[in-house]
Design a protein around this motif. Structure first.
Motif, PDB file in Angstrom:
ATOM      1  N   TYR A   1      23.762  -4.222   0.962  1.00  0.00           N
ATOM      2  CA  TYR A   1      23.625  -2.919   1.612  1.00  0.00           C
ATOM      3  C   TYR A   1      22.446  -2.142   1.036  1.00  0.00           C
ATOM      4  N   THR A   2      22.344  -2.137  -0.280  1.00  0.00           N
ATOM      5  CA  THR A   2      21.259  -1.397  -0.921  1.00  0.00           C
ATOM      6  C   THR A   2      19.904  -2.004  -0.575  1.00  0.00           C
ATOM      7  N   GLY A   3      19.838  -3.336  -0.562  1.00  0.00           N
ATOM      8  CA  GLY A   3      18.585  -3.997  -0.224  1.00  0.00           C
ATOM      9  C   GLY A   3      18.083  -3.620   1.154  1.00  0.00           C
ATOM     10  N   MET A   4      18.972  -3.547   2.129  1.00  0.00           N
ATOM     11  CA  MET A   4      18.556  -3.201   3.485  1.00  0.00           C
ATOM     12  C   MET A   4      18.285  -1.705   3.624  1.00  0.00           C
ATOM     13  N   GLN A   5      18.907  -0.879   2.788  1.00  0.00           N
ATOM     14  CA  GLN A   5      18.611   0.558   2.813  1.00  0.00           C
ATOM     15  C   GLN A   5      17.174   0.839   2.383  1.00  0.00           C
ATOM     16  N   LEU A   6      16.607  -0.067   1.603  1.00  0.00           N
ATOM     17  CA  LEU A   6      15.247   0.146   1.116  1.00  0.00           C
ATOM     18  C   LEU A   6      14.237   0.233   2.254  1.00  0.00           C
ATOM     19  N   LEU A   7      14.558  -0.346   3.402  1.00  0.00           N
ATOM     20  CA  LEU A   7      13.638  -0.284   4.538  1.00  0.00           C
ATOM     21  C   LEU A   7      13.449   1.154   4.996  1.00  0.00           C
ATOM     22  N   GLY A   8      14.422   2.027   4.703  1.00  0.00           N
ATOM     23  CA  GLY A   8      14.291   3.432   5.071  1.00  0.00           C
ATOM     24  C   GLY A   8      13.153   4.131   4.356  1.00  0.00           C
ATOM     25  N   LEU A   9      12.646   3.505   3.281  1.00  0.00           N
ATOM     26  CA  LEU A   9      11.501   4.064   2.572  1.00  0.00           C
ATOM     27  C   LEU A   9      10.203   3.867   3.352  1.00  0.00           C
ATOM     28  N   LEU A  10      10.242   2.971   4.328  1.00  0.00           N
ATOM     29  CA  LEU A  10       9.030   2.575   5.049  1.00  0.00           C
ATOM     30  C   LEU A  10       9.163   3.008   6.498  1.00  0.00           C
ATOM     31  N   ASP A  11       8.795   4.251   6.792  1.00  0.00           N
ATOM     32  CA  ASP A  11       8.998   4.785   8.132  1.00  0.00           C
ATOM     33  C   ASP A  11       7.736   4.740   8.987  1.00  0.00           C
ATOM     34  N   ASP A  12       6.724   3.989   8.515  1.00  0.00           N
ATOM     35  CA  ASP A  12       5.523   3.855   9.328  1.00  0.00           C
ATOM     36  C   ASP A  12       5.639   2.622  10.225  1.00  0.00           C
ATOM     37  N   SER A  13       4.642   2.410  11.065  1.00  0.00           N
ATOM     38  CA  SER A  13       4.672   1.285  12.000  1.00  0.00           C
ATOM     39  C   SER A  13       3.551   0.309  11.688  1.00  0.00           C
ATOM     40  N   ILE A  14       3.661  -0.892  12.210  1.00  0.00           N
ATOM     41  CA  ILE A  14       2.652  -1.929  12.002  1.00  0.00           C
ATOM     42  C   ILE A  14       2.372  -2.622  13.330  1.00  0.00           C
TER      43      ILE A  14
ATOM     44  N   ASN B   1       0.826  -1.219   0.000  1.00  0.00           N
ATOM     45  CA  ASN B   1       0.000   0.000   0.000  1.00  0.00           C
ATOM     46  C   ASN B   1       0.853   1.258   0.000  1.00  0.00           C
ATOM     47  N   ASN B   2       2.132   1.113   0.330  1.00  0.00           N
ATOM     48  CA  ASN B   2       3.034   2.257   0.359  1.00  0.00           C
ATOM     49  C   ASN B   2       3.475   2.605  -1.065  1.00  0.00           C
ATOM     50  N   VAL B   3       3.324   3.866  -1.431  1.00  0.00           N
ATOM     51  CA  VAL B   3       3.750   4.333  -2.751  1.00  0.00           C
ATOM     52  C   VAL B   3       5.112   5.004  -2.617  1.00  0.00           C
ATOM     53  N   VAL B   4       6.063   4.536  -3.401  1.00  0.00           N
ATOM     54  CA  VAL B   4       7.431   5.073  -3.370  1.00  0.00           C
ATOM     55  C   VAL B   4       7.624   5.988  -4.578  1.00  0.00           C
ATOM     56  N   THR B   5       8.093   7.196  -4.336  1.00  0.00           N
ATOM     57  CA  THR B   5       8.339   8.159  -5.410  1.00  0.00           C
ATOM     58  C   THR B   5       9.835   8.350  -5.619  1.00  0.00           C
ATOM     59  N   ARG B   6      10.175   9.019  -6.703  1.00  0.00           N
ATOM     60  CA  ARG B   6      11.578   9.317  -6.977  1.00  0.00           C
ATOM     61  C   ARG B   6      12.181  10.189  -5.883  1.00  0.00           C
ATOM     62  N   GLU B   7      11.374  11.094  -5.315  1.00  0.00           N
ATOM     63  CA  GLU B   7      11.858  11.939  -4.219  1.00  0.00           C
ATOM     64  C   GLU B   7      12.167  11.099  -2.983  1.00  0.00           C
ATOM     65  N   ASP B   8      11.358  10.077  -2.740  1.00  0.00           N
ATOM     66  CA  ASP B   8      11.623   9.181  -1.603  1.00  0.00           C
ATOM     67  C   ASP B   8      12.957   8.466  -1.790  1.00  0.00           C
TER      68      ASP B   8
ATOM     69  N   LEU C   1      18.279   3.198  -9.062  1.00  0.00           N
ATOM     70  CA  LEU C   1      17.209   3.705  -8.200  1.00  0.00           C
ATOM     71  C   LEU C   1      15.870   3.716  -8.928  1.00  0.00           C
ATOM     72  N   ASP C   2      15.893   4.040 -10.216  1.00  0.00           N
ATOM     73  CA  ASP C   2      14.652   4.103 -10.977  1.00  0.00           C
ATOM     74  C   ASP C   2      14.067   2.719 -11.242  1.00  0.00           C
ATOM     75  N   GLN C   3      14.857   1.677 -11.051  1.00  0.00           N
ATOM     76  CA  GLN C   3      14.323   0.316 -11.115  1.00  0.00           C
ATOM     77  C   GLN C   3      13.808  -0.134  -9.748  1.00  0.00           C
ATOM     78  N   LEU C   4      14.565   0.172  -8.699  1.00  0.00           N
ATOM     79  CA  LEU C   4      14.204  -0.297  -7.359  1.00  0.00           C
ATOM     80  C   LEU C   4      12.968   0.413  -6.822  1.00  0.00           C
ATOM     81  N   GLY C   5      12.808   1.697  -7.129  1.00  0.00           N
ATOM     82  CA  GLY C   5      11.684   2.459  -6.600  1.00  0.00           C
ATOM     83  C   GLY C   5      10.336   1.862  -6.959  1.00  0.00           C
ATOM     84  N   PRO C   6      10.025   1.704  -8.259  1.00  0.00           N
ATOM     85  CA  PRO C   6       8.735   1.108  -8.629  1.00  0.00           C
ATOM     86  C   PRO C   6       8.567  -0.318  -8.113  1.00  0.00           C
ATOM     87  N   ALA C   7       9.674  -1.053  -7.993  1.00  0.00           N
ATOM     88  CA  ALA C   7       9.581  -2.439  -7.519  1.00  0.00           C
ATOM     89  C   ALA C   7       9.060  -2.521  -6.090  1.00  0.00           C
ATOM     90  N   MET C   8       9.317  -1.491  -5.283  1.00  0.00           N
ATOM     91  CA  MET C   8       8.936  -1.530  -3.880  1.00  0.00           C
ATOM     92  C   MET C   8       7.429  -1.587  -3.672  1.00  0.00           C
TER      93      MET C   8
END
Length: 463
Positions: free
Chosen positions: A178-191, A131-138, A153-160
């Motif tokens: 390293y890059t794979g684990m950095q992607l978690l920084g895109l998701l700063d909400d809680s569950i 449900n999280n939408v990732v943008t180029r700015e993110d 980055l332009d490949q990984l962003g839409p994939a998220m």
């Protein structure tokens, strides 16, 4: 995360999983909860009202109806308050102790009341990671201090947020993990993460402190107040991330059962729900790669996994993760094209250009307060050229770390010199025994290939 954001999320979370006010709203059977209460009283001894609420994460109106039933059935007795508290106390009768022992033989779980599977499914879908939408700015925000190509980055962003898995490949040391684990920084909400799941009469322990990290700022004062907060059978956490490498086996993707304690434990991909799961070093596991990849076909296509409890009872559970495969090997040697098509996003990580390598070198120098020495940097580039080695993102950190080790050993301030770089180079890289050590005297332009045969034959070098 700001306090007003936390308050907003808490209200939204309370709508997803409201606190149960009566037995029916728990989604659990009366006999099931009586067994759980009997085990708590067996192991905890005499317990008062507040202790029972805290041990089971159930509101007092729910417990009161259960305790009244157990009392009329002869399982417990009520003791008067002691001198230090006005709360009623509860103790097992002989019949209650027998009930607890019988319950223990069926399940060794003694903890918070579990969440029924149906409720967990609704919560997972409500807080789906897709449900999280990732943008180029993110992407630019998360990777602002990382040297990485914009095309990646332009490949990984839409994939998220696509719901499709990601397959990253390339030489070792190019920053895939390293890059794979950095992607978690895109998701700063809680569950919401359940402490345990109820699957029929079985309990599966879910919460894992090595994977699930509760929010330090979460308000615990209302955890057991009837009119405030969400269902306390859940804990509010940051979205999880799980990474496994060569140690991964097929058994680790199934429910684990401890026959001694009679307890079930959630597998890795279930703990990673609503988060990221990365299978690193694909092809180096202790299981055939085709068997490991085939294990994911059904979850990837149906967004559901199937697990087994008891004597063979299978049940479906949501599969809601960003699944990342990472490998140093040739993808076509691991899977056929038909399976690779299912993966959706294939992202190649490559070696660095000299200017990209220099950017990382400067970043590491700045981080450790080391003066950037252009002459020393040209020297290290010459070593790469002479030995025909690729420029990898991990190497500036490693080589400069070895230089700093030398400085500490010698009791000197951190400074990069040709001599220290030559020593670090010799310690870091493995070379054929016939090759001499790299020279550290003179400037890089005085090092001539003819006088120092350091170039490794391309047919023999380790890739």
């Amino acid at each position: 995360m700001r306090n007003d954001t936390l308050a907003f999320e808490e209200e939204a979370i309370r709508q997803i999983a409201p606190r149960p006010r009566n037995l029916a709203e728990t989604g659990l059977a009366q006999d099931f909860l009586c067994d759980l209460l009997a085990k708590h009283c067996y192991w905890g001894g005499i317990l008062n009202q507040q202790q029972l609420v805290e041990r089971t994460a159930l509101a007092w109106p729910v417990l009161e109806s259960l305790l009244n039933f157990m009392r009329t059935s002869g399982y417990i007795e009520i003791l008067s308050p002691n001198e230090n508290s006005m709360l009623l106390r509860y103790s097992l009768t002989e019949r209650g102790r027998n009930l607890a022992l019988d319950a223990q033989l069926k399940s060794g779980y003694v903890g918070y009341a579990p969440v029924p599977l149906a409720l967990y499914e609704r919560v997972v879908q409500a807080q789906s990671i897709h449900n999280n939408v990732v943008t180029r700015e993110d992407m630019a925000r998360v990777f602002k201090d990382v040297v990485i190509r914009e095309s990646v980055l332009d490949q990984l962003g839409p994939a998220m947020h696509s719901g499709r898995p990601i397959f990253v490949y390339g030489p070792p040391g190019t920053g895939k993990t390293y890059t794979g684990m950095q992607l978690l920084g895109l998701l700063d909400d809680s569950i919401l993460v359940p402490y345990a799941l109820a699957v029929g009469d079985y309990v599966v322990q879910f919460f894992d402190p090595s994977v699930h990290h509760p929010l330090a700022s979460a308000d615990k004062s209302a955890q057991f107040m009837l009119d405030e907060g969400h269902d306390p059978r859940f804990v509010r956490c940051r979205r999880p991330s799980v990474i496994t490498g060569g140690e991964l086996t097929l058994e680790m993707l199934e429910l684990a059962h401890d026959a001694t304690t009679k307890q079930y434990f959630a597998p890795l991909q279930l703990k990673a729900n609503n988060g990221i799961y990365m299978v690193d070093d694909l092809g180096r596991q202790r299981v055939e790669c085709t068997d490991l990849l085939n294990r994911w076909i059904v979850p990837l296509e149906q967004k559901q996994d199937y697990l087994t409890v008891g004597s063979g009872t299978r049940f479906p559970v949501s599969f809601d993760v960003v699944l990342i495969f990472s490998t140093n090997l040739n993808p076509l040697a691991l899977a056929d094209e038909a399976f690779l098509r299912r993966l959706g996003y294939k992202v190649r990580f490559d070696v660095l250009a000299p200017e990209e390598y220099e950017s990382i070198w400067r970043q590491v120098c700045k981080k450790h307060a080391i003066a950037f020495d252009a002459t020393a940097f040209r020297y290290v580039l010459e070593l790469y050229r002479r030995e025909d080695r690729p420029l990898l993102p991990c190497q500036p950190r490693d080589l400069l770390g070895l230089v700093m080790d030398q400085c500490r050993y010698q009791g000197l301030a951190n400074q990069v010199t040709d001599e220290r770089l030559a020593c670090a180079w010799s310690s870091y890289f493995v070379r054929p025994v016939s090759d001499p050590e790299p020279l550290a005297h003179g400037k890089p332009d005085t090092l001539h290939p003819a006088s120092n045969p350091l170039v490794i034959n391309k047919e023999n070098r380790i890739c």
